[in-house]
Structure formats: C-alpha cells, structure tokens
Design a protein around this motif. Structure first.
Motif, short mmCIF file in Angstrom:
data_model
loop_
_atom_site.label_atom_id
_atom_site.label_comp_id
_atom_site.label_asym_id
_atom_site.label_seq_id
_atom_site.Cartn_x
_atom_site.Cartn_y
_atom_site.Cartn_z
N ILE A 33 57.50 28.16 52.61
CA ILE A 33 57.78 26.73 52.78
C ILE A 33 56.71 26.10 53.68
O ILE A 33 56.18 25.04 53.37
N LYS A 34 56.40 26.78 54.77
CA LYS A 34 55.39 26.26 55.70
C LYS A 34 54.06 26.05 54.96
O LYS A 34 53.44 24.99 55.08
N ASP A 35 53.64 27.04 54.19
CA ASP A 35 52.37 26.94 53.48
C ASP A 35 52.38 25.78 52.47
O ASP A 35 51.36 25.09 52.31
N ALA A 36 53.50 25.56 51.81
CA ALA A 36 53.60 24.44 50.87
C ALA A 36 53.48 23.11 51.61
O ALA A 36 52.82 22.19 51.12
N LEU A 37 54.07 23.02 52.80
CA LEU A 37 53.97 21.78 53.57
C LEU A 37 52.58 21.59 54.15
O LEU A 37 52.11 20.45 54.26
N VAL A 38 51.91 22.68 54.51
CA VAL A 38 50.52 22.58 54.96
C VAL A 38 49.67 21.97 53.83
O VAL A 38 48.81 21.13 54.06
N ALA A 39 49.97 22.38 52.59
CA ALA A 39 49.24 21.87 51.43
C ALA A 39 49.77 20.51 50.96
O ALA A 39 49.26 19.95 49.99
N THR A 40 50.78 19.98 51.64
CA THR A 40 51.46 18.74 51.27
C THR A 40 51.86 18.78 49.79
O THR A 40 51.62 17.86 49.03
N ASP A 41 52.49 19.89 49.42
CA ASP A 41 52.94 20.11 48.04
C ASP A 41 54.47 20.14 48.03
O ASP A 41 55.09 21.19 48.25
N ALA A 42 55.07 18.99 47.75
CA ALA A 42 56.52 18.86 47.79
C ALA A 42 57.21 19.74 46.75
O ALA A 42 58.28 20.29 47.01
N GLU A 66 68.73 23.36 51.77
CA GLU A 66 69.17 22.45 50.71
C GLU A 66 68.53 21.07 50.86
O GLU A 66 68.22 20.42 49.87
N LYS A 67 68.31 20.64 52.08
CA LYS A 67 67.65 19.35 52.31
C LYS A 67 66.22 19.38 51.79
O LYS A 67 65.72 18.38 51.26
N ILE A 68 65.55 20.51 51.93
CA ILE A 68 64.18 20.64 51.43
C ILE A 68 64.18 20.77 49.91
O ILE A 68 63.36 20.16 49.23
N ALA A 69 65.11 21.57 49.39
CA ALA A 69 65.15 21.82 47.95
C ALA A 69 65.59 20.61 47.14
O ALA A 69 65.26 20.51 45.95
N ASN A 70 66.30 19.68 47.76
CA ASN A 70 66.87 18.55 47.01
C ASN A 70 66.05 17.28 47.07
O ASN A 70 66.54 16.22 46.71
N THR A 71 64.79 17.37 47.53
CA THR A 71 63.95 16.18 47.57
C THR A 71 62.49 16.53 47.32
O THR A 71 62.07 17.66 47.55
N THR A 72 61.76 15.55 46.84
CA THR A 72 60.30 15.68 46.74
C THR A 72 59.62 14.76 47.76
O THR A 72 58.41 14.58 47.70
N ASP A 73 60.39 14.22 48.67
CA ASP A 73 59.86 13.38 49.73
C ASP A 73 59.35 14.31 50.85
O ASP A 73 60.14 14.91 51.57
N GLN A 77 61.18 16.46 53.79
CA GLN A 77 61.05 17.93 53.82
C GLN A 77 60.54 18.39 55.18
O GLN A 77 61.02 19.38 55.72
N ARG A 78 59.58 17.68 55.72
CA ARG A 78 59.02 18.06 57.03
C ARG A 78 60.06 17.90 58.14
O ARG A 78 60.11 18.70 59.06
N ALA A 79 60.89 16.88 58.06
CA ALA A 79 61.95 16.71 59.05
C ALA A 79 62.94 17.87 58.97
O ALA A 79 63.37 18.41 60.00
N ASN A 128 48.71 23.02 60.37
CA ASN A 128 49.84 22.17 60.72
C ASN A 128 50.65 21.74 59.49
O ASN A 128 50.16 20.98 58.65
N PRO A 129 51.92 22.17 59.40
CA PRO A 129 52.76 21.76 58.27
C PRO A 129 53.31 20.35 58.39
O PRO A 129 53.81 19.80 57.41
N TYR A 130 53.21 19.74 59.56
CA TYR A 130 53.76 18.40 59.75
C TYR A 130 52.77 17.31 59.36
O TYR A 130 53.18 16.18 59.12
N PHE A 131 51.49 17.63 59.31
CA PHE A 131 50.47 16.66 58.93
C PHE A 131 49.64 17.10 57.73
O PHE A 131 48.95 16.29 57.14
N GLY A 132 49.67 18.39 57.39
CA GLY A 132 48.86 18.86 56.28
C GLY A 132 47.39 18.59 56.51
O GLY A 132 46.91 18.68 57.64
N ASP A 133 46.69 18.19 55.45
CA ASP A 133 45.24 18.01 55.57
C ASP A 133 44.84 16.78 56.38
O ASP A 133 43.69 16.62 56.74
N MET A 134 45.80 15.92 56.71
CA MET A 134 45.48 14.76 57.56
C MET A 134 45.06 15.20 58.96
O MET A 134 44.17 14.60 59.56
#
Length: 147
Positions: A33-42, A66-73, A77-79, A128-134
C-alpha cells in the motif's frame, strides 16, 4: 484523541493476536500500500488494501483498509494510510510480528497541512507516501526497529 485511538487500537491488536490467524506477514501487505501511494497510484493502493483485507482477520486493520479499498481518491487513501500506519507501528512494537530486516519509522513534518505523519518502510531511503513524486524525499528516519 489520537493517543486514545492508538491505545484502543493497540489493545485490540494485542487481544486479537492469540487467535487462529491465517494472516500473511502484514508488513508485506502494508508496504504494498505504501509503495502504491508513493507512486500516487490509487488503483494499486485499492488492490493492495483488498489483498491485505483478504489475508487478515484483524478488525483494527480491516476497518482502515476498507477505507483505502473503497475509494480511488488518493487524498482519502493517504488519510486512511496515516491511521493504518499508527496501527501497524503499534503492532510491530508489540512484537506480534518479526522481520529479519530493519524496519524504519519515517516522518514527514509537512504532511496533512504541517501536522506531520509517519509511516514504516523497509528501506532507509525516504520515499514519502503522503506526497508521492511532489515531495518524494521529504522526511527523515525517526526510529529503526529491529525485530
């Protein structure tokens, strides 16, 4: 409030560790999950959270996953990942799981409008999974956990 939730989550984690869990290593699922968020891949974050849900019977993890799995936002997901990171840290610190490799607790002071947030990583290098490539390398290692 956050400390109270962490204490409740920790108590639930400890209570659930004695059962007949069919859980794979939760760190592997967490890192996916962390790696997907680092890549900003919902979509990948959704898939990784769904895989984690299928492999655990731990209700503390499941509620957040479930909060992560039920959204593409990705923002949502980061929250949810922030809450998952707190639960996972408590789980690792309770010695409920072990790892042959060090686990790094990393922290970004700028996450969530400068409130700050941490995550766990298998690599010392900050991604950083909270900002990704930014702001990919924003953060620092706060603690090394050797299991």
């Amino acid at each position: 409030m956050r400390n109270t939730l962490l204490i409740i989550a920790f108590a639930c984690l400890v209570a659930s560790c004695g059962g007949t869990q069919t859980e794979t290593n939760p760190l592997d699922n967490y890192f996916a999950i962390k790696d997907a968020l680092v890549a900003t891949d919902a979509v990948k974050a959704q898939e990784a959270a769904s895989t984690f849900i299928a492999s655990t019977d731990n209700p503390v993890f499941t509620a957040t996953l479930e909060k992560i799995a039920n959204t593409t936002d990705v923002k949502a997901q980061r929250a949810a990942f922030d809450a998952l990171s707190e639960s996972m840290y408590a789980f690792v610190k309770s010695k409920s799981i072990s790892s042959e490799q060090p686990i790094y607790k990393q922290y970004c002071p700028m996450a969530f409008n400068n409130e700050g947030a941490f995550w766990l990583s298998a690599q010392k290098e900050v991604r950083n999974p909270y900002f990704g490539d930014m702001m990919l390398t924003c953060g620092s290692v706060q603690e090394t956990l050797n299991q």
